[in-house]
Design a protein around this motif. Structure first.
Motif, PDB file in Angstrom:
ATOM      1  N   GLN A 243     -26.556 -19.901 -10.797  1.00 36.55           N
ATOM      2  CA  GLN A 243     -25.381 -19.562 -10.009  1.00 36.55           C
ATOM      3  C   GLN A 243     -25.648 -19.648  -8.501  1.00 36.55           C
ATOM      4  N   ARG A 244     -26.891 -19.352  -8.120  1.00 39.34           N
ATOM      5  CA  ARG A 244     -27.215 -19.331  -6.698  1.00 39.34           C
ATOM      6  C   ARG A 244     -27.578 -20.708  -6.142  1.00 39.34           C
ATOM      7  N   ASP A 249     -20.200 -24.420  -7.216  1.00 37.06           N
ATOM      8  CA  ASP A 249     -19.523 -23.264  -6.624  1.00 37.06           C
ATOM      9  C   ASP A 249     -20.499 -22.098  -6.639  1.00 37.06           C
ATOM     10  N   SER A 251     -22.632 -18.722  -6.106  1.00 38.66           N
ATOM     11  CA  SER A 251     -22.287 -17.305  -6.030  1.00 38.66           C
ATOM     12  C   SER A 251     -23.144 -16.616  -4.975  1.00 38.66           C
ATOM     13  N   THR A 252     -22.606 -15.552  -4.405  1.00 39.70           N
ATOM     14  CA  THR A 252     -23.360 -14.754  -3.435  1.00 39.70           C
ATOM     15  C   THR A 252     -24.129 -13.656  -4.160  1.00 39.70           C
ATOM     16  N   HIS A 254     -23.780 -10.541  -3.695  1.00 40.77           N
ATOM     17  CA  HIS A 254     -22.827  -9.493  -4.039  1.00 40.77           C
ATOM     18  C   HIS A 254     -22.000  -9.864  -5.267  1.00 40.77           C
ATOM     19  N   ASP A 255     -21.687 -11.157  -5.432  1.00 40.01           N
ATOM     20  CA  ASP A 255     -20.963 -11.597  -6.632  1.00 40.01           C
ATOM     21  C   ASP A 255     -21.775 -11.291  -7.882  1.00 40.01           C
ATOM     22  N   LEU A 256     -23.047 -11.645  -7.847  1.00 39.89           N
ATOM     23  CA  LEU A 256     -23.910 -11.432  -9.011  1.00 39.89           C
ATOM     24  C   LEU A 256     -24.223  -9.946  -9.207  1.00 39.89           C
ATOM     25  N   GLY A 258     -22.110  -7.530  -8.709  1.00 43.42           N
ATOM     26  CA  GLY A 258     -20.959  -7.011  -9.442  1.00 43.42           C
ATOM     27  C   GLY A 258     -20.967  -7.439 -10.892  1.00 43.42           C
ATOM     28  N   LYS A 259     -21.429  -8.660 -11.141  1.00 46.11           N
ATOM     29  CA  LYS A 259     -21.454  -9.188 -12.508  1.00 46.11           C
ATOM     30  C   LYS A 259     -22.433  -8.417 -13.386  1.00 46.11           C
ATOM     31  N   ALA A 264     -27.180  -5.633  -4.646  1.00 46.76           N
ATOM     32  CA  ALA A 264     -27.456  -6.974  -4.141  1.00 46.76           C
ATOM     33  C   ALA A 264     -28.945  -7.148  -3.877  1.00 46.76           C
TER      34      ALA A 264
END
Length: 284
Positions: A243-244, A249, A251-252, A254-256, A258-259, A264
Motif C-alpha cells: 500500500q505504501r 494509489d 496510502s499514508t 494515517h490511512d493504514l 486507521g485500517k 501511525a
C-alpha cells in the motif's frame, strides 16, 4: 570630476582602458616613509583610508603586470581587475614591520589572481590543475611565443629548468596546441559540415542486443527477488509495503493506522522492519 569620485569606479576598469590608465597614473607614488606610515595605520589601527591610499598608489603596478599577460587572448580589463583583487589581498596582509616594500610583497598576490583567472578562462577544459602543471603551463607558454614544436633538446632543457619529466613537457605542449570544439553541431551548420561534430561519433548502445539482454535479465532477477522477499513477510507487513510503495494509489501512514487500529508511529516501525527483512533477503 575629482579623484575622490573617480576612485569609486577605479577598481573596475571598463572598456575605455586609456581613460582608466590615465587616472591610475595620476596617483602619486608613495615614498618609503609614507608607505610605512600608511601600512602601520592599517596594520595596527585598521585604518581603511590608509588601505585605500595604499591600493590606489599601486594600481599602475597592476596594469604593468597585466600587460605581460596580453598574449592569452583574454580581456585586458579583466586581467587588470583580477590583478586588483590580488593587490587588495596583499594590502590586507601587508606587515610594514617586515622591512619589505609593498610592491615586492604584492607581486605574488597579483600574479596569483591573474594566473587563476587565465587557467579558468583560457580553455573550456582546464589545462592545469596541480601546482607543477601550473608552473609548466606559464613557463612553456612563454617559450611557445617564439618556438614552434619543441625539439628533443629544447624539451629536455625545459624539463631540466622546471624539474619535471620530459613526458610532462610534451603533454603540456599538446594541451597548449589544442583548441576548443563544440560537442554538438551549431544551429547554423548545414549537412555537409554538421557531421563533423563529436556528438555524431558516439556509439548508440540503446539497441545493442547484449545490453538489452543484460537489462532484461537484471529486471527479471530484481522482480523475482522482490517477490521472494515479500513472501517472507507476514500478511500485515506485506500489505503495508504494497500500500505504501507498490500501489498506484499509495496510502499514508494515517490511512493504514486507521485500517489496522494502531498508531501511525507503529505503522512506520512495521514498515521499517519489513524493509530491513527484505533488504537482507535480497542481498543474500
Amino acid at each position: 570630476m575629482g579623484k575622490s569620485l573617480q576612485t569609486v569606479e577605479i577598481l573596475a576598469p571598463g572598456q575605455n582602458l586609456n581613460a582608466y590608465m590615465q587616472v591610475v597614473n595620476s596617483f602619486s607614488i608613495l615614498t618609503a616613509e609614507e608607505e610605512k606610515e600608511l601600512g602601520e595605520n592599517l596594520y595596527y589601527r585598521e585604518d581603511l583610508e590608509a588601505a585605500r591610499r595604499l591600493v590606489m598608489a599601486h594600481l599602475r603596478f597592476v596594469v604593468h603586470i597585466a600587460k605581460s599577460y596580453a598574449g592569452y587572448g583574454l580581456s585586458q580589463g579583466d586581467l587588470i581587475q583580477e590583478g586588483n583583487v590580488g593587490l587588495m589581498k596583499a594590502v590586507k596582509r601587508f606587515n610594514p614591520e617586515k622591512g619589505v616594500r609593498l610592491v615586492s610583497f604584492a607581486v605574488h598576490w597579483i600574479k596569483a589572481e591573474i594566473h587563476e583567472f587565465i587557467l579558468r578562462n583560457w580553455r573550456i577544459v582546464k589545462v592545469a590543475t596541480t601546482k607543477a602543471q601550473r608552473k609548466l603551463f606559464f613557463n612553456l607558454r612563454g617559450q611557445k611565443k617564439r618556438l614552434a614544436w619543441l625539439t628533443n633538446s629544447e624539451a629536455e632543457a625545459v624539463a631540466a629548468d622546471l624539474n619535471v619529466d620530459v613526458k610532462n613537457v610534451r603533454e603540456m605542449e599538446t594541451r597548449l596546441s589544442a583548441f576548443d570544439a563544440a560537442f554538438d553541431a551549431g544551429a547554423d551548420e548545414d549537412d555537409e559540415t554538421a557531421y563533423k561534430a563529436p556528438a555524431n561519433y558516439l556509439e548508440d548502445r540503446r539497441y545493442d542486443p547484449s545490453v538489452m539482454l543484460e537489462n532484461a535479465d537484471w529486471t527479471e532477477n530484481s522482480v523475482a527477488g522482490l517477490e521472494s522477499a515479500l513472501e517472507l513477510l507476514d500478511d500485515r507487513s506485506r500489505d503495508i509495503l504494497q500500500q505504501r510503495w507498490l500501489s498506484e494509489d499509495k496510502s499514508t501512514l494515517h490511512d493504514l493506522a486507521g485500517k489496522y487500529g494502531v498508531s501511525a508511529e507503529r505503522i512506520r516501525q512495521l514498515e521499517k522492519n519489513a524493509m530491513k527483512k527484505m533488504r537482507v533477503s535480497m542481498e543474500a
